[in-house]
Write an enzyme that holds these catalytic residues in place. Structure first.
Site, mmCIF file in Angstrom:
data_model
loop_
_atom_site.group_PDB
_atom_site.id
_atom_site.type_symbol
_atom_site.label_atom_id
_atom_site.label_comp_id
_atom_site.label_asym_id
_atom_site.label_seq_id
_atom_site.Cartn_x
_atom_site.Cartn_y
_atom_site.Cartn_z
ATOM 1 N N LYS A 63 0.843 -1.200 0.000
ATOM 2 C CA LYS A 63 0.000 0.000 0.000
ATOM 3 C C LYS A 63 0.881 1.254 0.000
ATOM 4 O O LYS A 63 1.789 1.394 0.826
ATOM 5 C CB LYS A 63 -0.902 0.018 1.238
ATOM 6 C CG LYS A 63 -1.813 1.236 1.309
ATOM 7 C CD LYS A 63 -2.859 1.060 2.384
ATOM 8 C CE LYS A 63 -2.502 1.682 3.698
ATOM 9 N NZ LYS A 63 -2.671 3.145 3.738
ATOM 10 N N ASP A 120 -3.602 4.274 -1.744
ATOM 11 C CA ASP A 120 -4.610 4.692 -0.760
ATOM 12 C C ASP A 120 -4.558 6.208 -0.575
ATOM 13 O O ASP A 120 -4.065 6.711 0.420
ATOM 14 C CB ASP A 120 -4.327 3.960 0.562
ATOM 15 C CG ASP A 120 -5.398 4.216 1.611
ATOM 16 O OD1 ASP A 120 -6.537 4.570 1.228
ATOM 17 O OD2 ASP A 120 -5.108 4.049 2.805
ATOM 18 N N LYS A 166 -7.408 8.071 -0.843
ATOM 19 C CA LYS A 166 -8.723 8.484 -0.321
ATOM 20 C C LYS A 166 -9.210 9.749 -1.020
ATOM 21 O O LYS A 166 -9.478 10.787 -0.397
ATOM 22 C CB LYS A 166 -8.654 8.705 1.187
ATOM 23 C CG LYS A 166 -8.222 7.468 1.971
ATOM 24 C CD LYS A 166 -8.234 7.732 3.458
ATOM 25 C CE LYS A 166 -7.886 6.511 4.276
ATOM 26 N NZ LYS A 166 -6.497 6.061 4.136
ATOM 27 N N ASP A 174 -13.400 14.731 -4.030
ATOM 28 C CA ASP A 174 -13.421 16.022 -4.736
ATOM 29 C C ASP A 174 -14.645 15.996 -5.655
ATOM 30 O O ASP A 174 -15.464 15.076 -5.587
ATOM 31 C CB ASP A 174 -12.110 16.182 -5.539
ATOM 32 C CG ASP A 174 -11.701 17.648 -5.698
ATOM 33 O OD1 ASP A 174 -12.579 18.467 -6.046
ATOM 34 O OD2 ASP A 174 -10.520 17.966 -5.508
ATOM 35 N N THR A 190 -11.431 5.422 10.922
ATOM 36 C CA THR A 190 -11.529 4.831 12.265
ATOM 37 C C THR A 190 -11.248 5.865 13.351
ATOM 38 O O THR A 190 -11.555 5.645 14.511
ATOM 39 C CB THR A 190 -10.561 3.635 12.392
ATOM 40 O OG1 THR A 190 -9.334 3.968 11.754
ATOM 41 C CG2 THR A 190 -11.129 2.398 11.744
ATOM 42 N N ARG A 208 2.771 -1.101 10.681
ATOM 43 C CA ARG A 208 3.854 -1.140 11.660
ATOM 44 C C ARG A 208 4.170 -2.502 12.260
ATOM 45 O O ARG A 208 5.357 -2.788 12.485
ATOM 46 C CB ARG A 208 3.583 -0.099 12.759
ATOM 47 C CG ARG A 208 3.746 1.319 12.227
ATOM 48 C CD ARG A 208 3.042 2.343 13.057
ATOM 49 N NE ARG A 208 1.597 2.237 12.915
ATOM 50 C CZ ARG A 208 0.729 3.047 13.503
ATOM 51 N NH1 ARG A 208 1.175 4.014 14.296
ATOM 52 N NH2 ARG A 208 -0.564 2.898 13.311
#
Ligand code: C5P
Length: 253
Positions: A42, A68, A70, A73, A132, A223
């Site tokens: 990603k 990614d 996101k 617009d 989230t 991570r």
């Protein structure tokens, strides 16, 4: 009961490693350390803003790319951005479902159009329902009605109706979204942590096994793999968990 195809899916087609690093050489070094173990990477706004389409080209030589960004617009702009991403050979990309039906349709059309024009795709486009980090208080602040789960489900429905391939979903909402959106909808799930491991800034986490067993198709892990002393070994651990998860109706690559 219908055949449960999950048992035969290769877990390596279900793990996406988030290359959340500030520079392309770091991303390349990480992807090289994961070669042969990880098939999906990603690229998020940090790496793309730093390195641009060069990052896509470099990482695409090492695996499939999930861009990614996101996007959110006006429909024309989002369509153009998704078309450009698909033209660069991105396999999967995100737009905000809250941008509405017309915007999502423009994104989908652009992904299909790029495939027709260049053969570089087909890129799949998925919707971000609710970040989230957004809680009930933030929803009230921005004037959205309902609980985070209700809003996420409403937006997942909207994404499906607009013809998107699926959505990004919190690990705790996988079952609800799967039940609401059906077996063909692609569910991509971040927030994956080892049982008892560090959660970093993720609040609502689940193990890879639990998320895969609940019906997530693709798991995004950052991570816990990229900060591990041995990233390839950490990725193999996650793959084992996915493999051992109870079968689900229809995983997708
Ligand atoms: O390091 P970690 O495993 O938390 O990385 C998760 C990745 O998934 C990050 O790139 C983060 O931006 C992304 N993500 C997320 N929650 C969302 C959507 C995307 O954590 N709702």
């Amino acid at each position: 009961m219908a055949e449960r195809r999950g048992t035969r899916a290769d877990p390596r087609d279900r793990l996406i490693v988030a290359l959340d690093v500030p520079a392309l050489d770091e991303a390349e070094a990480l992807a090289d350390r994961l070669r042969g173990v990880v098939r999906w990477f990603k690229i998020g706004s940090q790496l793309f803003t730093a390195a641009g389409p060069r990052a896509i080209a470099a990482i695409a030589q090492r695996g499939r790319v999930f861009l990614d960004m996101k996007f959110h617009d006006i429909p024309t702009t989002v369509g153009a951005a998704v078309g450009a991403a698909a033209g660069h050979g991105v396999a999967l990309c995100t737009v905000h479902a809250s941008g509405g039906t017309e915007m999502m349709r423009a994104a989908r059309e652009a992904a299909h159009g790029a495939f027709r024009d260049t053969g570089a795709g087909p890129a799949r486009v998925i919707g971000v329902t609710l970040l989230t980090s957004i809680d009930e208080r933030t929803l009230r602040e921005i004037g959205a009605a309902g609980t985070p789960t209700e809003v996420a489900l409403r937006l997942a429905h909207l994404a499906g109706a607009a013809g998107l391939d699926g959505v990004v979903v919190s690990p705790l909402e996988v079952e609800a979204v799967r039940a609401a959106c059906g077996p063909e909808f692609l569910l991509v799930c971040p927030g994956i942590r080892a049982a008892g491991g560090a959660t970093d800034d993720q609040r609502r986490v689940r193990t890879a096994g639990a998320a895969a067993g609940a019906g997530a198709d693709l798991l995004v892990v950052g991570r816990p793999i990229t900060h591990a002393p041995d990233p390839a070994r950490a990725a193999e651990e996650v793959l084992r968990e996915i493999e051992d998860a109870p079968a689900q109706p229809r995983p997708r690559a």
